[in-house]
Design a protein around this motif. Structure first.
Motif, mmCIF file in Angstrom:
data_model
loop_
_atom_site.group_PDB
_atom_site.id
_atom_site.type_symbol
_atom_site.label_atom_id
_atom_site.label_comp_id
_atom_site.label_asym_id
_atom_site.label_seq_id
_atom_site.Cartn_x
_atom_site.Cartn_y
_atom_site.Cartn_z
ATOM 1 N N PRO A 37 65.036 68.210 -18.656
ATOM 2 C CA PRO A 37 66.212 67.346 -18.568
ATOM 3 C C PRO A 37 66.734 66.967 -19.942
ATOM 4 C CG PRO A 37 64.223 66.219 -17.799
ATOM 5 C CD PRO A 37 63.843 67.624 -18.108
ATOM 6 N N GLY A 38 68.041 67.021 -20.065
ATOM 7 C CA GLY A 38 68.682 66.577 -21.286
ATOM 8 C C GLY A 38 68.900 67.654 -22.332
ATOM 9 N N LEU A 39 68.092 68.702 -22.337
ATOM 10 C CA LEU A 39 68.247 69.709 -23.384
ATOM 11 C C LEU A 39 69.581 70.442 -23.277
ATOM 12 C CD1 LEU A 39 64.762 71.357 -23.921
ATOM 13 C CD2 LEU A 39 65.933 69.698 -25.332
ATOM 14 N N ARG A 40 69.999 70.776 -22.054
ATOM 15 C CA ARG A 40 71.271 71.475 -21.904
ATOM 16 C C ARG A 40 72.426 70.585 -22.344
ATOM 17 N NH1 ARG A 40 70.191 73.016 -16.391
ATOM 18 N NH2 ARG A 40 68.386 74.281 -16.762
ATOM 19 N N VAL A 41 72.332 69.309 -22.021
ATOM 20 C CA VAL A 41 73.383 68.369 -22.386
ATOM 21 C C VAL A 41 73.489 68.257 -23.910
ATOM 22 C CG1 VAL A 41 74.096 65.956 -22.245
ATOM 23 C CG2 VAL A 41 73.068 67.062 -20.264
ATOM 24 N N LEU A 42 72.364 68.328 -24.593
ATOM 25 C CA LEU A 42 72.350 68.205 -26.044
ATOM 26 C C LEU A 42 72.611 69.537 -26.748
ATOM 27 C CD1 LEU A 42 69.260 65.866 -26.369
ATOM 28 C CD2 LEU A 42 71.665 65.236 -26.557
ATOM 29 N N GLY A 43 72.997 70.547 -26.005
ATOM 30 C CA GLY A 43 73.316 71.836 -26.616
ATOM 31 C C GLY A 43 72.140 72.793 -26.645
ATOM 32 N N GLY A 44 71.052 72.435 -25.984
ATOM 33 C CA GLY A 44 69.897 73.322 -25.940
ATOM 34 C C GLY A 44 70.127 74.491 -25.010
ATOM 35 N N ARG A 45 69.304 75.504 -25.152
ATOM 36 C CA ARG A 45 69.407 76.672 -24.282
ATOM 37 C C ARG A 45 68.370 76.577 -23.186
ATOM 38 N NH1 ARG A 45 68.926 81.610 -28.188
ATOM 39 N NH2 ARG A 45 68.403 82.547 -26.213
ATOM 40 N N ASP A 46 68.589 77.346 -22.149
ATOM 41 C CA ASP A 46 67.619 77.404 -21.068
ATOM 42 C C ASP A 46 66.295 77.921 -21.585
ATOM 43 O OD1 ASP A 46 69.376 76.500 -19.147
ATOM 44 O OD2 ASP A 46 70.032 78.495 -18.579
ATOM 45 N N LEU A 47 65.232 77.452 -20.987
ATOM 46 C CA LEU A 47 63.895 77.945 -21.277
ATOM 47 C C LEU A 47 63.344 78.550 -20.006
ATOM 48 C CD1 LEU A 47 62.447 74.983 -23.366
ATOM 49 C CD2 LEU A 47 63.302 77.147 -24.220
ATOM 50 N N PRO A 48 62.493 79.524 -20.074
ATOM 51 C CA PRO A 48 62.045 80.198 -21.287
ATOM 52 C C PRO A 48 63.136 81.077 -21.883
ATOM 53 C CG PRO A 48 61.014 81.204 -19.360
ATOM 54 C CD PRO A 48 61.821 80.043 -18.884
ATOM 55 N N LYS A 49 62.977 81.322 -23.179
ATOM 56 C CA LYS A 49 63.885 82.226 -23.876
ATOM 57 C C LYS A 49 63.041 83.152 -24.748
ATOM 58 C CE LYS A 49 64.834 78.980 -27.596
ATOM 59 N NZ LYS A 49 65.826 78.189 -28.284
ATOM 60 N N ALA A 50 63.599 84.302 -25.076
ATOM 61 C CA ALA A 50 62.855 85.277 -25.875
ATOM 62 C C ALA A 50 63.770 85.915 -26.898
ATOM 63 C CB ALA A 50 62.255 86.359 -24.978
ATOM 64 N N ASP A 51 63.179 86.242 -28.022
ATOM 65 C CA ASP A 51 63.863 86.996 -29.067
ATOM 66 C C ASP A 51 62.932 88.156 -29.409
ATOM 67 O OD1 ASP A 51 65.663 87.758 -31.049
ATOM 68 O OD2 ASP A 51 64.665 86.540 -32.557
ATOM 69 N N VAL A 52 63.389 89.372 -29.210
ATOM 70 C CA VAL A 52 62.528 90.530 -29.459
ATOM 71 C C VAL A 52 63.079 91.373 -30.595
ATOM 72 C CG1 VAL A 52 61.697 90.623 -27.080
ATOM 73 C CG2 VAL A 52 63.633 92.020 -27.749
ATOM 74 N N THR A 53 62.165 92.014 -31.288
ATOM 75 C CA THR A 53 62.506 92.983 -32.309
ATOM 76 C C THR A 53 61.939 94.317 -31.851
ATOM 77 O OG1 THR A 53 62.348 91.285 -34.017
ATOM 78 C CG2 THR A 53 62.289 93.583 -34.744
ATOM 79 N N VAL A 54 62.805 95.290 -31.681
ATOM 80 C CA VAL A 54 62.397 96.611 -31.239
ATOM 81 C C VAL A 54 62.588 97.580 -32.390
ATOM 82 C CG1 VAL A 54 62.767 98.457 -29.564
ATOM 83 C CG2 VAL A 54 63.110 96.076 -28.879
ATOM 84 N N SER A 55 61.516 98.284 -32.729
ATOM 85 C CA SER A 55 61.577 99.287 -33.788
ATOM 86 C C SER A 55 60.933 100.559 -33.253
ATOM 87 C CB SER A 55 60.840 98.783 -35.034
ATOM 88 O OG SER A 55 60.873 99.758 -36.039
ATOM 89 N N GLY A 56 61.781 101.477 -32.823
ATOM 90 C CA GLY A 56 61.266 102.694 -32.192
ATOM 91 C C GLY A 56 60.572 102.342 -30.895
ATOM 92 N N SER A 57 59.283 102.606 -30.822
ATOM 93 C CA SER A 57 58.532 102.296 -29.602
ATOM 94 C C SER A 57 57.676 101.047 -29.777
ATOM 95 C CB SER A 57 57.636 103.477 -29.231
ATOM 96 O OG SER A 57 56.655 103.667 -30.232
#
Length: 122
Positions: free
Chosen positions: A41-61
């Motif tokens: 609660p409150g994170l979306r209102v304060l500009g937060g993103r939905d959780l869970p979230k992921a950031d991946v780095t793909v390099s070839g395989s």
């Protein structure tokens, strides 16, 4: 028999999984882990993103992932983080095309349990 029909099945084509799809798979793996919640609660209102979230780095395989989660209270944070790490690594490597080098998990939120009085006007 045509040349296409005689070709070795391994040489007929390839599978390319887009970067965003890999991120989505990491999010789904995290979301399916016990004690991970999307309730914050409150994170979306304060500009937060939905959780869970992921950031991946793909390099070839090879893949590295950074995953942020919200965890239900009370839960052992180290165990939940280890479970998320294992789930994300398992699901990404089961694609058969990636070797998961690293999965970093950050617990960004531990929302308090909702009380029965919450939201009640007197």
């Amino acid at each position: 028999m045509t040349e296409t029909a005689a070709a070795d099945p391994g040489e007929r084509g390839s599978l390319e999984i887009k970067h965003k799809a890999v991120e989505r798979l990491a999010v789904l793996a995290a979301r399916c882990t016990d004690a991970v919640t999307d309730r914050h609660p409150g994170l979306r209102v304060l500009g937060g993103r939905d959780l869970p979230k992921a950031d991946v780095t793909v390099s070839g395989s090879r893949v590295r992932a950074q995953v942020a989660v919200a965890v239900t209270w009370p839960s052992p944070l180290a165990k939940v983080a280890a479970d998320v790490r294992a789930a994300v690594a398992r699901d990404l490597s089961e694609l058969g095309t990636y070797t998961v080098d690293r999965v970093d998990v950050t617990v960004q939120c531990v929302p308090a349990e909702a009380s029965s009085e919450e939201g009640r006007v007197q």
